[in-house]
Scaffold this motif. Structure first.
Motif, PDB file in Angstrom:
ATOM      1  N   UNK A  26       0.804  -1.221   0.000  1.00  0.00           N
ATOM      2  CA  UNK A  26       0.000   0.000   0.000  1.00  0.00           C
ATOM      3  C   UNK A  26       0.842   1.279   0.000  1.00  0.00           C
ATOM      4  N   UNK A  27       2.165   1.128  -0.079  1.00  0.00           N
ATOM      5  CA  UNK A  27       3.043   2.308  -0.073  1.00  0.00           C
ATOM      6  C   UNK A  27       3.028   2.993  -1.443  1.00  0.00           C
ATOM      7  N   UNK A  28       2.665   4.267  -1.458  1.00  0.00           N
ATOM      8  CA  UNK A  28       2.597   5.017  -2.720  1.00  0.00           C
ATOM      9  C   UNK A  28       3.732   6.024  -2.869  1.00  0.00           C
ATOM     10  N   UNK A  29       4.369   6.366  -1.776  1.00  0.00           N
ATOM     11  CA  UNK A  29       5.430   7.375  -1.802  1.00  0.00           C
ATOM     12  C   UNK A  29       6.724   6.743  -1.293  1.00  0.00           C
ATOM     13  N   UNK A  30       7.161   5.672  -1.954  1.00  0.00           N
ATOM     14  CA  UNK A  30       8.287   4.875  -1.472  1.00  0.00           C
ATOM     15  C   UNK A  30       9.603   5.290  -2.139  1.00  0.00           C
ATOM     16  N   UNK A  31      10.591   5.573  -1.303  1.00  0.00           N
ATOM     17  CA  UNK A  31      11.935   5.861  -1.805  1.00  0.00           C
ATOM     18  C   UNK A  31      12.774   4.596  -1.734  1.00  0.00           C
ATOM     19  N   UNK A  32      13.574   4.343  -2.766  1.00  0.00           N
ATOM     20  CA  UNK A  32      14.356   3.111  -2.843  1.00  0.00           C
ATOM     21  C   UNK A  32      15.840   3.436  -2.981  1.00  0.00           C
ATOM     22  N   UNK A  33      16.641   2.894  -2.062  1.00  0.00           N
ATOM     23  CA  UNK A  33      18.095   3.065  -2.117  1.00  0.00           C
ATOM     24  C   UNK A  33      18.721   1.678  -2.319  1.00  0.00           C
ATOM     25  N   UNK A  34      19.087   1.336  -3.557  1.00  0.00           N
ATOM     26  CA  UNK A  34      19.718   0.035  -3.811  1.00  0.00           C
ATOM     27  C   UNK A  34      21.192   0.065  -3.416  1.00  0.00           C
ATOM     28  N   UNK A 140      14.573  -5.810 -12.269  1.00  0.00           N
ATOM     29  CA  UNK A 140      13.888  -6.796 -11.433  1.00  0.00           C
ATOM     30  C   UNK A 140      13.411  -6.175 -10.122  1.00  0.00           C
ATOM     31  N   UNK A 141      14.262  -5.340  -9.520  1.00  0.00           N
ATOM     32  CA  UNK A 141      13.866  -4.661  -8.286  1.00  0.00           C
ATOM     33  C   UNK A 141      12.676  -3.723  -8.521  1.00  0.00           C
ATOM     34  N   UNK A 142      12.690  -3.037  -9.662  1.00  0.00           N
ATOM     35  CA  UNK A 142      11.596  -2.115  -9.966  1.00  0.00           C
ATOM     36  C   UNK A 142      10.267  -2.850 -10.035  1.00  0.00           C
ATOM     37  N   UNK A 143      10.268  -4.043 -10.647  1.00  0.00           N
ATOM     38  CA  UNK A 143       9.043  -4.828 -10.761  1.00  0.00           C
ATOM     39  C   UNK A 143       8.543  -5.284  -9.386  1.00  0.00           C
ATOM     40  N   UNK A 144       9.477  -5.510  -8.465  1.00  0.00           N
ATOM     41  CA  UNK A 144       9.114  -5.974  -7.125  1.00  0.00           C
ATOM     42  C   UNK A 144       8.683  -4.837  -6.202  1.00  0.00           C
ATOM     43  N   UNK A 145       9.358  -3.695  -6.299  1.00  0.00           N
ATOM     44  CA  UNK A 145       9.189  -2.630  -5.312  1.00  0.00           C
ATOM     45  C   UNK A 145       8.311  -1.470  -5.784  1.00  0.00           C
ATOM     46  N   UNK A 146       8.364  -1.143  -7.062  1.00  0.00           N
ATOM     47  CA  UNK A 146       7.597  -0.017  -7.638  1.00  0.00           C
ATOM     48  C   UNK A 146       7.761   1.272  -6.842  1.00  0.00           C
ATOM     49  N   UNK A 147       8.993   1.740  -6.660  1.00  0.00           N
ATOM     50  CA  UNK A 147       9.218   2.962  -5.883  1.00  0.00           C
ATOM     51  C   UNK A 147       8.819   4.225  -6.650  1.00  0.00           C
ATOM     52  N   UNK A 148       8.671   5.304  -5.919  1.00  0.00           N
ATOM     53  CA  UNK A 148       8.407   6.597  -6.553  1.00  0.00           C
ATOM     54  C   UNK A 148       9.709   7.224  -7.029  1.00  0.00           C
ATOM     55  N   UNK A 149      10.763   7.058  -6.200  1.00  0.00           N
ATOM     56  CA  UNK A 149      12.074   7.617  -6.529  1.00  0.00           C
ATOM     57  C   UNK A 149      13.159   6.601  -6.181  1.00  0.00           C
ATOM     58  N   UNK A 150      14.147   6.459  -7.067  1.00  0.00           N
ATOM     59  CA  UNK A 150      15.336   5.663  -6.795  1.00  0.00           C
ATOM     60  C   UNK A 150      16.476   6.636  -6.531  1.00  0.00           C
ATOM     61  N   UNK A 176      17.067   9.926  -8.720  1.00  0.00           N
ATOM     62  CA  UNK A 176      17.646  11.137  -8.117  1.00  0.00           C
ATOM     63  C   UNK A 176      19.099  10.859  -7.735  1.00  0.00           C
ATOM     64  N   UNK A 177      19.970  11.804  -8.053  1.00  0.00           N
ATOM     65  CA  UNK A 177      21.391  11.617  -7.721  1.00  0.00           C
ATOM     66  C   UNK A 177      21.779  12.408  -6.482  1.00  0.00           C
ATOM     67  N   UNK A 178      22.584  11.788  -5.633  1.00  0.00           N
ATOM     68  CA  UNK A 178      23.117  12.463  -4.456  1.00  0.00           C
ATOM     69  C   UNK A 178      24.578  12.790  -4.674  1.00  0.00           C
TER      70      UNK A 178
END
Length: 281
Positions: A26-34, A140-150, A176-178
């Protein structure tokens, strides 16, 4: 051991895809840090940015075998899971996903990813299949997690460039780049520093400062960039007895060598005591 168990009880540590689906469904605003683990201040910086920009943050720890073109490099890549979990707990990360290789790659066949000829430069030229492996696993991670921002660091700018182009075209997601985080000697932080001793890191600092100066000189006279690079490259090889894979300037628009009226970076890859380091300035 007891302390680690307490951490795990307080943090949502996920190892199975079924548990991942339940946790973030149910997370719609998920940030993903691989990440590939062995976390340092660079990773911490990305996590802090994600926590500011997104409602929840998920960090993955997965040493992806398909992006290593050298089996020995994969075997010796630094691993420190206990310490990583302590860092993530301290940063109050919402979810930590630690899948196995079999779990990620049993998802079935996904369309083969190939780089265009124009992209086979810098690291892609010297590490055959590396970025194809990176894009494959992130797909593959994108299909599993569906984040808003990587969130990815700029230390490996070519990786960020290719991932951004691939992910943003295929998914409703931003990449997004840090900024690169550096130590007191201006050396870009890397998990591979765990394979170096203190003397090696001092040498890396001298090399880094020399390259910062080179970038400054090139910025003042782009027409002389090739000669300036050649001179400094020869000096570094002789002085520090290092192997330099590449040292070149590329613009930030399409990573071509055309610098006229374009922002650019100086890119380098070199081996110090058999450890491969990359940076850009």
């Amino acid at each position: 051991m007891f302390y680690l168990l307490i951490l795990l009880l307080q943090m949502k540590l996920i190892k199975q895809i079924t548990d991942l689906n339940k946790a973030i469904n149910k997370e719609k605003e998920l940030g993903f840090v691989p990440t590939m683990g062995s976390l340092h201040k660079g990773h911490e910086s990305l996590i802090k940015i994600s926590k500011k920009k997104c409602t929840k943050t998920i960090v993955s720890i997965f040493i992806n075998p398909t992006q290593f073109n050298n089996k020995e490099d994969y075997k010796t890549y630094p691993r420190n899971l206990n310490n990583d979990l302590k860092v993530l707990k301290r940063l109050k990360v919402d979810y930590v996903y630690i899948p196995t290789v079999a779990q990620i790659y049993k998802l079935g066949k996904i369309s083969k990813i190939s780089l265009k000829k124009v992209d086979k430069i810098l690291c892609a030229k010297f590490r055959k299949g590396h970025f194809e492996g990176v894009l494959n696993v992130l797909n593959r991670f994108m299909k599993l997690i569906s984040p808003k921002i990587v969130f990815m660091g700029e230390k490996d700018y070519q990786q960020f460039f290719l991932v951004k182009k691939f992910i943003e075209k295929k998914y409703k997601c931003r990449v997004y780049s840090g900024k690169t985080i550096r130590n007191s000697n201006k050396v870009a932080l890397s998990s591979r520093h765990n394979l170096l001793n203190s003397d090696d890191l001092k040498i890396a600092g001298l090399i880094t400062n020399k390259l910062f100066n080179l970038k400054s000189l090139i910025s003042k006279n782009k027409k002389k960039s090739k000669n300036l690079i050649k001179t400094v490259k020869e000096e570094l090889i002789i002085r520090f007895n290092i192997k330099i894979e590449y040292l070149e300037c590329r613009n930030l628009i399409n990573l071509s060598t055309g610098l006229h009226n374009k922002p650019f970076k100086l890119f380098v890859s070199y081996y110090l005591n058999k450890v491969r380091l990359i940076d850009n300035f």
